[in-house]
Design a protein around this motif. Structure first.
Motif, mmCIF file in Angstrom:
data_model
loop_
_atom_site.group_PDB
_atom_site.id
_atom_site.type_symbol
_atom_site.label_atom_id
_atom_site.label_comp_id
_atom_site.label_asym_id
_atom_site.label_seq_id
_atom_site.Cartn_x
_atom_site.Cartn_y
_atom_site.Cartn_z
ATOM 1 N N ILE A 86 43.512 19.636 -2.522
ATOM 2 C CA ILE A 86 44.640 19.785 -1.742
ATOM 3 C C ILE A 86 45.364 18.701 -1.689
ATOM 4 O O ILE A 86 45.026 17.864 -1.237
ATOM 5 N N ILE A 87 46.657 18.642 -2.130
ATOM 6 C CA ILE A 87 47.560 17.476 -1.974
ATOM 7 C C ILE A 87 48.855 17.874 -1.579
ATOM 8 O O ILE A 87 49.435 18.595 -2.119
ATOM 9 N N ALA A 88 49.244 17.132 -0.594
ATOM 10 C CA ALA A 88 50.755 17.303 0.078
ATOM 11 C C ALA A 88 51.832 17.184 -1.160
ATOM 12 O O ALA A 88 51.614 16.234 -1.972
ATOM 13 N N PRO A 89 52.751 18.094 -1.167
ATOM 14 C CA PRO A 89 53.788 18.171 -2.084
ATOM 15 C C PRO A 89 54.756 16.812 -2.289
ATOM 16 O O PRO A 89 55.070 16.312 -3.470
ATOM 17 N N GLY A 90 54.560 16.055 -0.992
ATOM 18 C CA GLY A 90 55.183 14.777 -1.094
ATOM 19 C C GLY A 90 54.727 13.783 -2.187
ATOM 20 O O GLY A 90 55.667 13.069 -2.839
ATOM 21 N N TYR A 91 53.608 13.983 -2.391
ATOM 22 C CA TYR A 91 52.883 13.042 -3.572
ATOM 23 C C TYR A 91 53.574 13.532 -5.011
ATOM 24 O O TYR A 91 53.762 12.525 -5.765
ATOM 25 N N PHE A 92 53.884 14.628 -5.073
ATOM 26 C CA PHE A 92 54.549 14.918 -6.568
ATOM 27 C C PHE A 92 56.127 14.808 -6.420
ATOM 28 O O PHE A 92 56.886 14.744 -7.266
ATOM 29 N N LEU A 93 56.751 15.254 -5.189
ATOM 30 C CA LEU A 93 57.958 15.482 -4.976
ATOM 31 C C LEU A 93 59.031 14.441 -4.853
ATOM 32 O O LEU A 93 60.249 14.077 -5.162
ATOM 33 N N LEU A 94 58.329 13.313 -3.972
ATOM 34 C CA LEU A 94 59.192 12.054 -3.588
ATOM 35 C C LEU A 94 58.780 10.953 -4.615
ATOM 36 O O LEU A 94 57.755 10.753 -4.765
ATOM 37 N N PRO A 95 59.741 10.003 -5.031
ATOM 38 C CA PRO A 95 59.630 8.832 -5.753
ATOM 39 C C PRO A 95 58.621 7.938 -5.039
ATOM 40 O O PRO A 95 58.721 7.690 -3.676
ATOM 41 N N ASP A 96 58.013 7.361 -5.620
ATOM 42 C CA ASP A 96 57.053 6.094 -5.069
ATOM 43 C C ASP A 96 56.213 6.445 -4.001
ATOM 44 O O ASP A 96 55.662 5.504 -3.098
ATOM 45 N N VAL A 97 55.614 7.666 -4.058
ATOM 46 C CA VAL A 97 54.653 8.002 -2.596
ATOM 47 C C VAL A 97 53.195 7.670 -3.303
ATOM 48 O O VAL A 97 52.765 8.235 -4.314
ATOM 49 N N ASP A 98 52.544 6.914 -2.479
ATOM 50 C CA ASP A 98 51.165 6.588 -2.671
ATOM 51 C C ASP A 98 50.361 7.043 -1.228
ATOM 52 O O ASP A 98 50.956 7.190 -0.346
ATOM 53 N N GLU A 99 49.318 6.938 -1.477
ATOM 54 C CA GLU A 99 48.423 7.215 -0.109
ATOM 55 C C GLU A 99 48.700 6.579 0.962
ATOM 56 O O GLU A 99 48.831 7.110 2.227
ATOM 57 N N ALA A 100 49.027 5.137 0.876
ATOM 58 C CA ALA A 100 49.649 4.130 1.916
ATOM 59 C C ALA A 100 50.886 4.875 2.592
ATOM 60 O O ALA A 100 50.831 4.885 3.725
ATOM 61 N N SER A 101 51.839 5.018 1.713
ATOM 62 C CA SER A 101 52.802 5.243 2.244
ATOM 63 C C SER A 101 53.035 6.704 2.879
ATOM 64 O O SER A 101 53.618 6.833 4.060
ATOM 65 N N GLN A 102 52.098 7.722 2.379
ATOM 66 C CA GLN A 102 51.989 9.002 3.107
ATOM 67 C C GLN A 102 51.410 8.833 4.281
ATOM 68 O O GLN A 102 51.615 9.558 5.290
ATOM 69 N N ILE A 103 50.331 7.823 4.430
ATOM 70 C CA ILE A 103 49.825 7.645 5.807
ATOM 71 C C ILE A 103 50.811 7.043 6.652
ATOM 72 O O ILE A 103 50.946 7.691 7.814
ATOM 73 N N GLU A 104 51.541 6.020 6.249
ATOM 74 C CA GLU A 104 52.501 5.690 7.216
ATOM 75 C C GLU A 104 53.445 6.720 7.554
ATOM 76 O O GLU A 104 53.881 6.849 8.618
ATOM 77 N N GLY A 105 54.031 7.547 6.632
ATOM 78 C CA GLY A 105 54.890 8.560 7.138
ATOM 79 C C GLY A 105 54.311 9.544 7.990
ATOM 80 O O GLY A 105 54.881 10.202 8.996
ATOM 81 N N ALA A 106 52.888 10.135 7.955
ATOM 82 C CA ALA A 106 52.248 10.966 8.718
ATOM 83 C C ALA A 106 52.149 10.216 10.125
ATOM 84 O O ALA A 106 52.416 10.988 11.123
ATOM 85 N N LYS A 107 51.906 8.963 10.301
ATOM 86 C CA LYS A 107 51.999 8.252 11.541
ATOM 87 C C LYS A 107 53.155 8.268 12.375
ATOM 88 O O LYS A 107 53.144 8.675 13.571
ATOM 89 N N ARG A 108 54.346 8.372 11.494
ATOM 90 C CA ARG A 108 55.576 7.962 12.385
ATOM 91 C C ARG A 108 55.841 9.632 12.817
ATOM 92 O O ARG A 108 56.535 10.089 13.704
ATOM 93 N N THR A 109 55.561 10.781 11.757
ATOM 94 C CA THR A 109 55.599 12.016 12.222
ATOM 95 C C THR A 109 54.869 12.364 13.391
ATOM 96 O O THR A 109 55.353 13.201 14.395
ATOM 97 N N TYR A 110 53.704 12.001 13.490
ATOM 98 C CA TYR A 110 52.773 12.340 14.770
ATOM 99 C C TYR A 110 53.223 11.392 15.728
ATOM 100 O O TYR A 110 52.181 11.544 16.850
ATOM 101 N N GLY A 111 53.652 10.383 15.536
ATOM 102 C CA GLY A 111 53.958 9.426 16.910
ATOM 103 C C GLY A 111 52.815 8.425 17.110
ATOM 104 O O GLY A 111 52.596 8.093 18.308
ATOM 105 N N ILE A 112 52.170 8.211 15.989
ATOM 106 C CA ILE A 112 51.086 7.192 16.195
ATOM 107 C C ILE A 112 51.430 5.916 15.935
ATOM 108 O O ILE A 112 51.621 5.462 15.036
#
Length: 149
Positions: free
Chosen positions: A123-149
């Motif tokens: 299972i892989i979030a669509p952002g990995y495929f749909l957004l340019p230059d998304v890697d695991e580190a940027s996905q983690i940072e985006g999720a932290k912002r979303t969740y207020g962490i």
């Protein structure tokens, strides 16, 4: 069937979701907090408060279990056949001991949902495929912002 990558994903996931179907074909999906793998072909899920899941498994053994790391937004979906094992059933002490070591005293393990795995898919979030230059580190940072962490 359970690769090191899948086992690592199980180890780092907080919840899994167990999908079952009742006698009438109505689906049920419920979160399970205490779960792990057992060997290379089984997932163990503690029955803490799962009367619907247990009842459904007794009438239809087909299940799907999914787990996703909340920040990486990656995980796996596994399918298989489940059986329910109560504490009174013999031969499952090692499995009960493993789940009880995870649950501690806060969560009484009433039984085990034992899933014999037949297939696994990532299972892989669509952002990995749909957004340019998304890697695991940027996905983690985006999720932290979303969740207020």
């Amino acid at each position: 069937m359970l690769t090191k990558e899948i086992k690592d994903s199980i180890d780092e996931s907080v919840l899994c979701w167990l999908a079952t179907v009742d006698e009438e074909g109505t689906p049920n999906c419920s979160p399970k907090e205490i779960f792990t793998y057992f060997g290379d072909s089984h997932i163990l899920i503690a029955n803490i408060a799962s009367p619907n899941s247990v009842s459904n498994i007794k009438s239809n053994a087909a299940v799907c279990v999914s787990f996703v790391h909340v920040l990486k937004q990656k995980g796996f979906k596994v399918k298989g056949k489940a059986t329910y094992v109560s504490k009174e059933d013999g031969g499952y002490k090692a499995q009960f001991d493993l789940l009880e070591s995870i649950a501690g005293e806060a969560f009484p393990v009433k039984g085990i949902i034992l899933v014999d795995i037949s297939s696994a898919q990532p299972i892989i979030a669509p952002g990995y495929f749909l957004l340019p230059d998304v890697d695991e580190a940027s996905q983690i940072e985006g999720a932290k912002r979303t969740y207020g962490i």
